[in-house]
Design a protein around this motif. Structure first.
Motif, PDB file in Angstrom:
ATOM      1  N   ASP A  86       0.621  -1.121   0.095  1.00 45.25           N
ATOM      2  CA  ASP A  86      -0.111  -0.387  -0.138  1.00 45.25           C
ATOM      3  C   ASP A  86       0.885   1.273  -0.143  1.00 45.25           C
ATOM      4  O   ASP A  86       1.766   1.290   0.714  1.00 45.25           O
ATOM      5  CB  ASP A  86      -0.856   0.048   1.052  1.00 45.25           C
ATOM      6  N   ASN A  87       0.238   2.282  -0.832  1.00 45.58           N
ATOM      7  CA  ASN A  87       1.118   3.629  -0.582  1.00 45.58           C
ATOM      8  C   ASN A  87       2.326   3.559  -1.342  1.00 45.58           C
ATOM      9  O   ASN A  87       3.235   4.461  -1.088  1.00 45.58           O
ATOM     10  CB  ASN A  87       1.102   4.163   0.810  1.00 45.58           C
ATOM     11  N   VAL A  88       2.819   2.552  -1.846  1.00 47.49           N
ATOM     12  CA  VAL A  88       4.155   2.601  -2.294  1.00 47.49           C
ATOM     13  C   VAL A  88       3.838   2.180  -4.019  1.00 47.49           C
ATOM     14  O   VAL A  88       3.853   1.046  -4.179  1.00 47.49           O
ATOM     15  CB  VAL A  88       5.132   1.839  -2.064  1.00 47.49           C
ATOM     16  N   PRO A  89       3.542   2.937  -4.959  1.00 44.93           N
ATOM     17  CA  PRO A  89       3.439   2.373  -6.037  1.00 44.93           C
ATOM     18  C   PRO A  89       4.389   1.631  -6.986  1.00 44.93           C
ATOM     19  O   PRO A  89       5.632   1.506  -6.480  1.00 44.93           O
ATOM     20  CB  PRO A  89       3.130   3.823  -7.208  1.00 44.93           C
ATOM     21  N   GLY A  90       3.970   0.622  -7.897  1.00 50.77           N
ATOM     22  CA  GLY A  90       4.569  -0.184  -8.666  1.00 50.77           C
ATOM     23  C   GLY A  90       4.796   0.526 -10.005  1.00 50.77           C
ATOM     24  O   GLY A  90       3.940   0.859 -10.688  1.00 50.77           O
ATOM     25  N   TRP A  91       6.031   0.810 -10.607  1.00 46.00           N
ATOM     26  CA  TRP A  91       6.497   1.616 -11.597  1.00 46.00           C
ATOM     27  C   TRP A  91       6.754   0.732 -12.818  1.00 46.00           C
ATOM     28  O   TRP A  91       7.640  -0.346 -12.552  1.00 46.00           O
ATOM     29  CB  TRP A  91       7.441   2.511 -11.459  1.00 46.00           C
ATOM     30  N   TYR A  92       6.059   0.751 -14.020  1.00 44.54           N
ATOM     31  CA  TYR A  92       6.362  -0.071 -15.084  1.00 44.54           C
ATOM     32  C   TYR A  92       6.481   0.693 -16.323  1.00 44.54           C
ATOM     33  O   TYR A  92       5.863   1.715 -16.589  1.00 44.54           O
ATOM     34  CB  TYR A  92       5.207  -0.955 -15.354  1.00 44.54           C
ATOM     35  N   TRP A  93       7.635   0.340 -17.248  1.00 39.14           N
ATOM     36  CA  TRP A  93       7.819   0.979 -18.491  1.00 39.14           C
ATOM     37  C   TRP A  93       6.758   0.097 -19.441  1.00 39.14           C
ATOM     38  O   TRP A  93       6.855  -1.100 -19.725  1.00 39.14           O
ATOM     39  CB  TRP A  93       9.392   0.883 -19.170  1.00 39.14           C
ATOM     40  N   ILE A  94       6.006   0.580 -20.259  1.00 36.96           N
ATOM     41  CA  ILE A  94       4.986   0.223 -21.156  1.00 36.96           C
ATOM     42  C   ILE A  94       4.979   1.014 -22.469  1.00 36.96           C
ATOM     43  O   ILE A  94       4.919   2.044 -22.549  1.00 36.96           O
ATOM     44  CB  ILE A  94       3.696   0.011 -20.505  1.00 36.96           C
ATOM     45  N   ASP A  95       5.009   0.112 -23.542  1.00 36.31           N
ATOM     46  CA  ASP A  95       4.987   0.727 -24.833  1.00 36.31           C
ATOM     47  C   ASP A  95       3.494   0.248 -25.069  1.00 36.31           C
ATOM     48  O   ASP A  95       3.357  -0.832 -26.060  1.00 36.31           O
ATOM     49  CB  ASP A  95       6.054   0.395 -25.724  1.00 36.31           C
ATOM     50  N   GLY A  96       2.478   0.975 -25.065  1.00 31.57           N
ATOM     51  CA  GLY A  96       1.320   0.487 -25.106  1.00 31.57           C
ATOM     52  C   GLY A  96       0.738   0.686 -26.586  1.00 31.57           C
ATOM     53  O   GLY A  96       0.095  -0.260 -27.341  1.00 31.57           O
ATOM     54  N   ASN A  97       1.589   1.494 -27.431  1.00 33.79           N
ATOM     55  CA  ASN A  97       0.916   1.553 -29.022  1.00 33.79           C
ATOM     56  C   ASN A  97       1.998   1.060 -29.772  1.00 33.79           C
ATOM     57  O   ASN A  97       2.207   1.365 -30.997  1.00 33.79           O
ATOM     58  CB  ASN A  97       0.625   3.273 -29.408  1.00 33.79           C
ATOM     59  N   LYS A  98       2.986   0.349 -29.464  1.00 32.87           N
ATOM     60  CA  LYS A  98       3.930  -0.449 -30.209  1.00 32.87           C
ATOM     61  C   LYS A  98       4.685   0.464 -31.227  1.00 32.87           C
ATOM     62  O   LYS A  98       5.197   0.182 -32.414  1.00 32.87           O
ATOM     63  CB  LYS A  98       3.303  -1.440 -30.984  1.00 32.87           C
ATOM     64  N   ASP A  99       4.955   1.742 -30.743  1.00 33.97           N
ATOM     65  CA  ASP A  99       5.867   2.546 -31.303  1.00 33.97           C
ATOM     66  C   ASP A  99       7.412   2.501 -31.116  1.00 33.97           C
ATOM     67  O   ASP A  99       8.020   3.512 -31.747  1.00 33.97           O
ATOM     68  CB  ASP A  99       5.343   3.828 -31.459  1.00 33.97           C
ATOM     69  N   GLY A 100       7.592   1.501 -30.172  1.00 30.83           N
ATOM     70  CA  GLY A 100       9.087   1.514 -29.748  1.00 30.83           C
ATOM     71  C   GLY A 100       9.396   2.436 -28.721  1.00 30.83           C
ATOM     72  O   GLY A 100      10.588   2.528 -28.460  1.00 30.83           O
ATOM     73  N   ILE A 101       8.683   3.189 -28.143  1.00 31.63           N
ATOM     74  CA  ILE A 101       8.897   4.242 -27.211  1.00 31.63           C
ATOM     75  C   ILE A 101       7.742   3.965 -25.981  1.00 31.63           C
ATOM     76  O   ILE A 101       6.845   3.809 -26.396  1.00 31.63           O
ATOM     77  CB  ILE A 101       8.563   5.708 -27.544  1.00 31.63           C
ATOM     78  N   ALA A 102       8.610   3.652 -24.829  1.00 31.70           N
ATOM     79  CA  ALA A 102       7.621   3.310 -23.599  1.00 31.70           C
ATOM     80  C   ALA A 102       7.668   4.616 -22.787  1.00 31.70           C
ATOM     81  O   ALA A 102       8.451   5.582 -22.587  1.00 31.70           O
ATOM     82  CB  ALA A 102       8.459   2.097 -23.151  1.00 31.70           C
ATOM     83  N   GLU A 103       6.260   4.599 -22.161  1.00 31.82           N
ATOM     84  CA  GLU A 103       6.255   5.573 -21.191  1.00 31.82           C
ATOM     85  C   GLU A 103       6.077   4.955 -19.706  1.00 31.82           C
ATOM     86  O   GLU A 103       6.063   3.559 -19.812  1.00 31.82           O
ATOM     87  CB  GLU A 103       4.783   6.253 -21.308  1.00 31.82           C
ATOM     88  N   CYS A 104       6.363   5.772 -18.601  1.00 28.76           N
ATOM     89  CA  CYS A 104       6.604   4.895 -17.365  1.00 28.76           C
ATOM     90  C   CYS A 104       5.077   5.141 -16.581  1.00 28.76           C
ATOM     91  O   CYS A 104       4.680   6.476 -16.358  1.00 28.76           O
ATOM     92  CB  CYS A 104       7.684   5.752 -16.547  1.00 28.76           C
ATOM     93  N   TYR A 105       4.490   4.082 -16.165  1.00 29.04           N
ATOM     94  CA  TYR A 105       3.128   4.303 -15.372  1.00 29.04           C
ATOM     95  C   TYR A 105       3.089   3.567 -14.046  1.00 29.04           C
ATOM     96  O   TYR A 105       3.981   2.562 -13.744  1.00 29.04           O
ATOM     97  CB  TYR A 105       2.128   3.270 -16.235  1.00 29.04           C
ATOM     98  N   ALA A 106       2.351   4.254 -13.309  1.00 28.42           N
ATOM     99  CA  ALA A 106       2.420   3.759 -11.859  1.00 28.42           C
ATOM    100  C   ALA A 106       1.118   3.219 -11.561  1.00 28.42           C
ATOM    101  O   ALA A 106      -0.083   3.517 -12.126  1.00 28.42           O
ATOM    102  CB  ALA A 106       2.461   4.914 -10.806  1.00 28.42           C
TER     103      ALA A 106
END
Length: 964
Positions: A62-82
Motif C-alpha cells: 500500500d501507498n508505494v506505487p509499482g512503476w512499469y515501462w509500457i509501450d502501449g501503442n507499439k511505436d518503440g517508445i515506452a512511457e512510465c506508469y504507476a
C-alpha cells in the motif's frame, strides 16, 4: 507460469473480462466500467499481462506505487506508469511517492512525458493512443531508467546512500533516543520527527541538516518542560494537527536543495513559498499550495540550474518538433517533442506512421518514420512533421453497452452489501471478488463471506456466476444447522458469448451455546492488582453466553532491583542492614547498601561508589549548607535520580534535600558497615572539609583539590509488607488467555498437577475449552510473480501441521505457543521421555482401555514451557475430559467438528525405543472416539495448495497456574 483454472483461491482475476471496452482476450490495457471512486485512480485503466486477463501489474504494498515501462501503442517508445496494490493505474495526480502523472497516466516532469526507447513488442491493447516521443541528444525525452526483464523500474535511479544517526539528548547529555537511517548525499534530514512527554525541542535547535558525508551524527537538543494548565476549550485537538514537508529539488539530479517543514490543522491550505536558491530558478508550472488532508505529507518543488554559457555551451541549440495537419500547422495531432542538441547535430525523430484522432479521424504521416534532421542555430529550432487526413473510423454502436452497464450496477450493489458484513472500506473491494466460474469458486466465495458473519442478524450478499449458476450448497454442507440461507436468481445478463447469473443470497447464522465456536470479548473488567484478585466478564459475540473469570493477584515485580515494585511503585520488598539496591543518577549506575534500618523514620542507604567532584563542577564553599553539593541535593538530585516513590526528604533550616553526605557522627556510628574511602563528609573546619581516607581514618582536605569524591546517602521509606489475596483453583474453574490476538477459555481439570519430572509444584492444570483448527490464520494473498504480475497463492498459518519431524521440541505448535503471553503461569517440565505404539479402540471415547497403547522409554528430554499440549500418558490420565468441551457434563465432540478440527494433537511420538523418528505423532480423534497415531503432515498430494499442507487435526493447548 502455471495456470490452474480449478484452483479457486487462485482466482478471482478473470472477472474483468466482461468489462473490456472491446472484445479482445489478450494482454494489454483494459478499461473497467466500474473503477474505484478514489481521485487519481478513477480512470479505470489496468494492465493485463496474460491472455486470460487473470494477472496484472500492481504494486507490492500500500501507498508505494509499482512503476512499469509500457509501450502501449507499439511505436518503440515506452512511457512510465504507476499502479496501486490492486492494479489500478494512477492518472492526472501526484503519486504517493511524490511524482506527477498526466491524464494518460504517464510520468511527467515539468509537464514533459518521460520516455525511453524499447524494442517494439507486438501486444494487442484495448487502450487508445498513448502520448510520448523521443529524440537523440540530451533533451527531455532522455531518461535515467534502467529496464530489467520484468519491465519494472523506479522513476528515480538508485544512488549512493550515506548513513547517519540522529541522537536526541537533554542539555545535560542524557540520550532520549537514537535513530539510524540512510539518505542521499547532500540530502536534508528532518530532525524534528520525535516527540517526548515532558520535553520540547530547544528554541535554538535546527529543524533540518544536510547529509554531507557518510556516518554523520546529528545531535538534537530537547529541553524539559513543565505542563502548564490550559483552557481545555482553547486546546488544539492533536489528532487534527498534521505535519508536512516541502522538498526543493534539482530537476536533473533529484538532489535536495532545501527543505521546509511545518505543521497545521487538517484541511488548512498551505502556501508553498518560492525559495531564492543561488544558481537555480523555479521550473514553470510548479505547485503553489496544497490542502493538508494527510499527516506527514510531502510536496516536491523542482528547480533548474542556471549557468553562464561557455563558448562550447553557446553552440547548443534548443529544438522543438510539432506533429501537425499538413494543411494547417496550428492543428497539433500528437504531443510535441523538445530538447537540446549541438549546433549542426543530427537529430533522429521517431513517431507513429498513423495517428487516430479522438473524433475517429485517421492521419498518415507524409514522411516514413523515423526521420533525421540536421539542427542549425542560433535561436530555437522548430520543425513540423506533417500528416494528411486519409479517412475516418466508423463508430459502430455497442449493442452490449446496456448489458455492461447493468452488470456494473450489480457490482456496485454487491460492494455496498459486502461492507455491511466485512467492515472493509468500499474502495478496497475489487469486482473480481464476486464473479465465480465453477462449483469450486462458488463454494469458496460462499464459505468465505458466510464465515465472516459473527452475529445472528440477517445478511445479504451477491455471487455472480460467469457461465455458471450460483448455488448455496456449501452453506448447507459446511454450516448445517448453524445457518439458514436463501438464494434468489435476480438477473441473467448476456455479454458476447458469456452469460452472467446474478444471485442475491441471504444468510442468517444460528449460534447455539452448546455448539457455538465462541468468539469471546471482554464485557466488564476489574483489574487485579499486586495483592488483590481481579475479575473479567467475557461475552460471546455470537450466542451471547457470558463467562466470569477470576484473575489472580499479579504479585510484586522488581526487575530493576531498586526495591520499588515496578507495578504499584511502592516499597514492598523486605529490606534490612546490608541489603543492596540498584539505581541510576543521570547517566551513572549506582548501588546502595542499607546501613541503618531506622533513620529519620526510614532506612538509611549509602552509595557503594564515589562520584568525582567534576560531577558538580566544584564543591563550592567548605560550609556544607552553602556548598554546591548541598544545593544539588536540594534542587536537582530528585529529578535526576531513578527512585522517586519512597524517597524521604531530609529537612534543614535552608530547605529539604533528598540526598546528603554523611556527617562525621553518622560515619563513626556506622563505620563497621562502610567499606572504602576517599570521600567527603558534611563537617568542615578552618576552610577545609572532613574526609575519609582509604584506610577509613578521618582527615581535613581541600574539597576542590584533594581528589576526594562524593559518597551519596539517601533515606527511603520502610517497606510495607502485606499479604496477597489467596486463591485456590478447583476443578471446573475458568481462566482466559489470549493466543495470537484471539481469546480462549481454559478450564481446570486437575487441582494438584505434577509435571513430567513428577514434581508436585502445587499447580493447577487448565485445558482449553475448544480446539483451535489447523487452518487457523491461513489465507490467500496476492503475490508478485517472476514477471512482475500478481496472482493469489495460499499462505499457510502457523499450525497447519506438526512440523518437519515428530519431535515436539521442534514442532510448529511449540513455536507458535511460545510467542504468547504467560502471565502467572508455571514453567512445566514437558520433555518427551516416552514414545508409544498401538491405539485405543474406535468408539470407546472416555471408556477407552489403556492396554491397547504401550509406552517405550526413549531417554530424558530436558524441556520446559508454560503453554503446551498434552502427552499420551497425560491424555490417558485425563481421559474423562478429552471429549468434553465448553463445560459440558456429557461428551460433546461434535461441537468441535470441522474440516480442520476432527481431533487434536498430543505431543508424544509414535514408535518404540529403537525407532521413534517415524514421522507419526498421536492425536485425540473426535470423530472416531479414540487415541491413535497420525502422520505429522498430509500423506497424499491432492493438487490443492491448502490441503497438501494442512492436516485435519488442530490444537488444544494447556497451561498450569500456581496453587495455594
Amino acid at each position: 507460469m502455471k495456470w490452474r483454472p480449478n484452483a479457486v483461491k487462485a482466482l478471482i482475476a478473470t472477472v474483468l473480462l466482461s468489462l473490456l471496452p472491446c472484445n479482445v482476450f489478450a494482454a494489454g490495457w483494459i478499461k473497467s466500467t466500474s473503477p474505484p471512486s478514489i481521485p487519481g485512480l478513477n480512470s479505470g485503466w489496468w494492465y493485463s499481462v496474460n491472455a486470460w486477463n487473470s494477472e496484472w501489474y500492481a504494486a507490492k504494498e500500500d501507498n508505494v506505487p509499482g512503476w512499469y515501462w509500457i509501450d502501449g501503442n507499439k511505436d518503440g517508445i515506452a512511457e512510465c506508469y504507476a499502479f496501486n496494490k490492486d492494479g489500478w493505474m494512477y492518472a492526472n495526480t501526484l503519486t504517493p511517492d511524490g511524482y506527477f502523472v498526466n491524464a494518460d497516466g504517464a510520468w511527467t516532469i515539468a509537464e514533459k512525458v518521460q520516455i525511453k526507447s524499447v524494442l517494439s513488442v507486438g501486444t494487442s491493447t484495448c487502450r487508445g493512443n498513448s502520448g510520448g516521443g523521443g529524440g537523440s541528444g540530451s533533451g527531455s525525452g532522455k531518461t535515467k531508467h534502467n529496464q530489467d526483464h520484468s519491465g519494472m523500474d523506479d522513476p528515480i535511479k538508485q544512488e549512493v546512500k550515506y548513513s547517519y544517526i540522529i541522537r536526541m539528548v537533554t542539555p545535560d547529555g542524557k540520550i532520549l533516543k537514537e535513530f539510524y537511517g540512510t539518505g542521499k548525499p547532500n540530502a536534508f534530514i528532518a530532525l524534528d520527527n520525535e516527540k517526548f512527554s515532558g520535553y520540547r525541542l530547544s528554541g535554538s535547535q535546527m529543524l533540518s541538516a544536510q547529509l554531507t558525508e557518510d556516518n554523520m551524527i546529528f545531535t538534537v537538543i530537547y529541553e524539559a518542560v513543565k505542563e502548564a494548565a490550559t483552557d481545555s476549550n482553547s486546546e488544539k485537538n492533536p489528532e487534527k494537527i498534521y505535519g508536512y514537508r516541502i522538498e526543493y529539488l534539482d530537476i536533473e539530479t533529484k538532489s535536495v536543495l532545501s527543505v521546509e517543514i511545518g505543521e497545521a490543522e487538517k484541511g488548512t491550505l498551505v502556501e508553498i513559498p518560492e525559495k531564492d536558491l543561488d544558481g537555480y530558478e523555479l521550473c514553470p508550472d510548479q505547485e503553489e499550495g496544497f490542502v493538508l488532508r494527510f499527516d506527514k505529507i510531502i510536496r516536491k518543488i523542482y528547480y533548474q540550474a542556471v549557468t553562464i554559457s561557455t563558448p562550447s555551451e553557446a553552440q547548443m541549440v534548443d529544438w522543438t518538433i510539432h506533429f501537425v495537419d499538413q494543411k494547417d500547422h496550428s492543428k497539433k495531432l500528437w504531443k510535441s517533442q523538445s530538447g537540446t542538441i549541438k549546433d549542426e547535430g543530427r537529430l533522429t525523430i521517431n513517431f507513429p506512421p498513423t495517428i487516430y484522432g479522438n473524433d475517429g479521424s485517421i492521419w498518415e504521416s507524409v514522411e516514413t518514420p523515423p526521420v533525421a534532421r540536421i539542427i542549425y542555430g542560433p535561436g530555437h529550432y522548430i520543425e513540423y512533421i506533417e500528416f494528411s487526413k486519409t479517412g475516418h473510423e466508423v463508430n459502430k454502436p455497442d449493442d452490449e453497452q446496456e448489458a455492461k452497464e447493468l452488470l456494473r450496477k450489480f457490482l456496485v450493489t454487491a460492494r455496498n452489501q459486502e461492507i455491511l458484513i466485512t467492515g472493509e472500506r468500499l474502495e478496497t473491494i475489487s469486482d473480481r471478488r464476486f464473479i465465480i466460474s465453477d462449483q469450486s469458486s462458488n463454494d469458496y466465495r460462499i464459505r468465505s463471506i458466510t464465515s465472516q458473519i459473527n452475529d445472528t442478524e440477517s445478511h445479504e450478499f451477491y455471487v455472480i456466476g460467469k457461465n455458471f449458476v450460483p448455488n448455496g450448497k456449501a452453506i448447507a454442507e459446511w454450516f448445517q444447522d448453524e445457518a439458514i440461507y436463501s438464494n434468489l436468481l435476480e438477473q441473467v445478463i448476456k455479454i458476447g458469448s458469456d452469460t452472467y447469473y446474478v444471485a442475491r443470497m441471504g444468510v442468517q447464522r444460528r449460534f447455539e451455546s452448546a455448539t457455538c465456536t465462541h468468539n469471546w470479548k471482554i464485557k466488564r473488567k476489574y483489574d487485579a492488582t499486586c495483592l488483590r484478585k481481579g475479575k473479567i466478564v467475557y461475552v460471546c459475540t455470537k450466542c451471547g453466553e457470558e463467562r466470569e473469570i477470576v484473575t489472580a493477584p499479579l504479585g510484586h515485580v522488581d526487575q530493576n532491583r531498586d526495591s520499588i515494585c515496578d507495578r504499584c511503585h511502592r516499597r514492598m520488598f523486605p529490606q534490612r542492614e546490608g541489603s543492596k539496591i540498584e539505581t541510576t543518577l543521570a547517566d551513572n549506575n549506582l548501588t546502595f547498601t542499607c546501613i541503618d534500618e531506622d533513620y529519620l523514620g526510614g532506612m538509611l542507604y549509602l552509595a557503594d561508589q564515589n562520584l568525582p567532584m567534576t560531577f558538580l563542577k566544584g564543591y563550592g564553599t567548605p560550609e556544607y549548607k552553602t556548598s554546591n553539593l548541598y544545593r544539588y541535593f536540594r534542587d536537582g538530585f530528585q529529578n535526576a535520580f531513578s527512585i522517586h516513590n519512597g524517597l524521604i526528604g531530609i529537612p534543614s533550616p535552608v530547605g529539604t534535600a533528598y540526598a546528603m553526605s554523611l556527617t562525621r557522627a553518622d560515619y563513626e556510628s556506622h563505620r563497621n558497615l562502610i567499606s572504602g574511602g576517599e570521600f567527603l563528609l558534611q563537617d568542615s573546619e578552618n576552610g577545609q572539609v572532613t574526609g575519609v581516607e582509604s584506610d577509613g581514618s578521618i582527615c581535613l582536605v581541600n574539597p576542590n583539590t584533594s581528589g576526594f569524591g562524593i559518597r551519596i546517602a539517601i533515606v527511603l521509606e520502610k517497606p510495607v509488607l502485606e499479604n496477597a489475596d489467596r486463591i485456590h483453583w478447583d476443578i471446573g474453574d475458568l481462566q482466559a488467555r489470549e493466543l495470537d490476538g484471539t481469546t480462549y477459555i481454559f478450564r481446570c481439570i486437575d487441582q494438584n498437577y505434577s509435571d513430567a519430572s513428577a514434581n508436585h509444584r502445587q499447580s493447577a492444570l487448565f485445558l482449553s475449552d475448544s480446539v483451535i483448527p489447523a487452518n487457523y490464520r491461513s489465507n490467500y494473498e496476492r503475490k508478485v510473480q517472476g514477471d512482475g504480475s500478481h496472482r493469489y497463492v495460499f499462505v499457510p498459518g502457523p499450525i497447519v501441521n506438526f512440523g518437519e519431524s515428530n519431535d515436539y521440541k521442534y514442532s510448529n505448535f511449540r513455536k507458535w505457543l511460545g510467542k504468547s503471553d504467560v502471565y502467572n503461569m508455571e514453567p512445566i517440565s514437558i520433555g518427551v521421555n516416552y514414545a508409544f505404539t498401538g491405539s485405543s479402540a474406535k468408539g470407546e471415547y472416555s471408556s477407552l482401555r489403556t492396554n491397547g497403547i504401550q509406552s517405550h522409554y526413549i531417554g530424558d528430554q530436558q524441556l520446559k514451557d508454560r503453554f503446551f499440549i498434552l502427552s499420551v500418558d497425560e491424555a490417558l490420565k485425563y481421559k474423562d475430559h478429552l471429549w468434553k468441551f465448553d463445560g459440558s457434563e456429557e461428551e460433546n465432540p461434535e461441537s468441535q467438528y470441522a474440516a480442520f478440527s476432527k481431533g487434536y494433537w498430543l505431543r508424544s511420538p509414535a514408535g518404540d525405543r529403537e525407532n521413534y523418528d517415524t514421522g507419526y505423532a498421536y492425536v485425540v480423534d473426535l470423530v472416531n472416539g479414540n487415541i491413535h497415531p497420525s502422520f505429522i503432515k498430509p500423506e497424499k498430494e491432492t493438487g490443492d495448495e491448502e490441503l497438501d499442507v494442512t492436516t485435519t487435526y488442530g490444537l488444544r493447548p494447556a497451561f498450569t497456574m500456581p496453587q495455594d
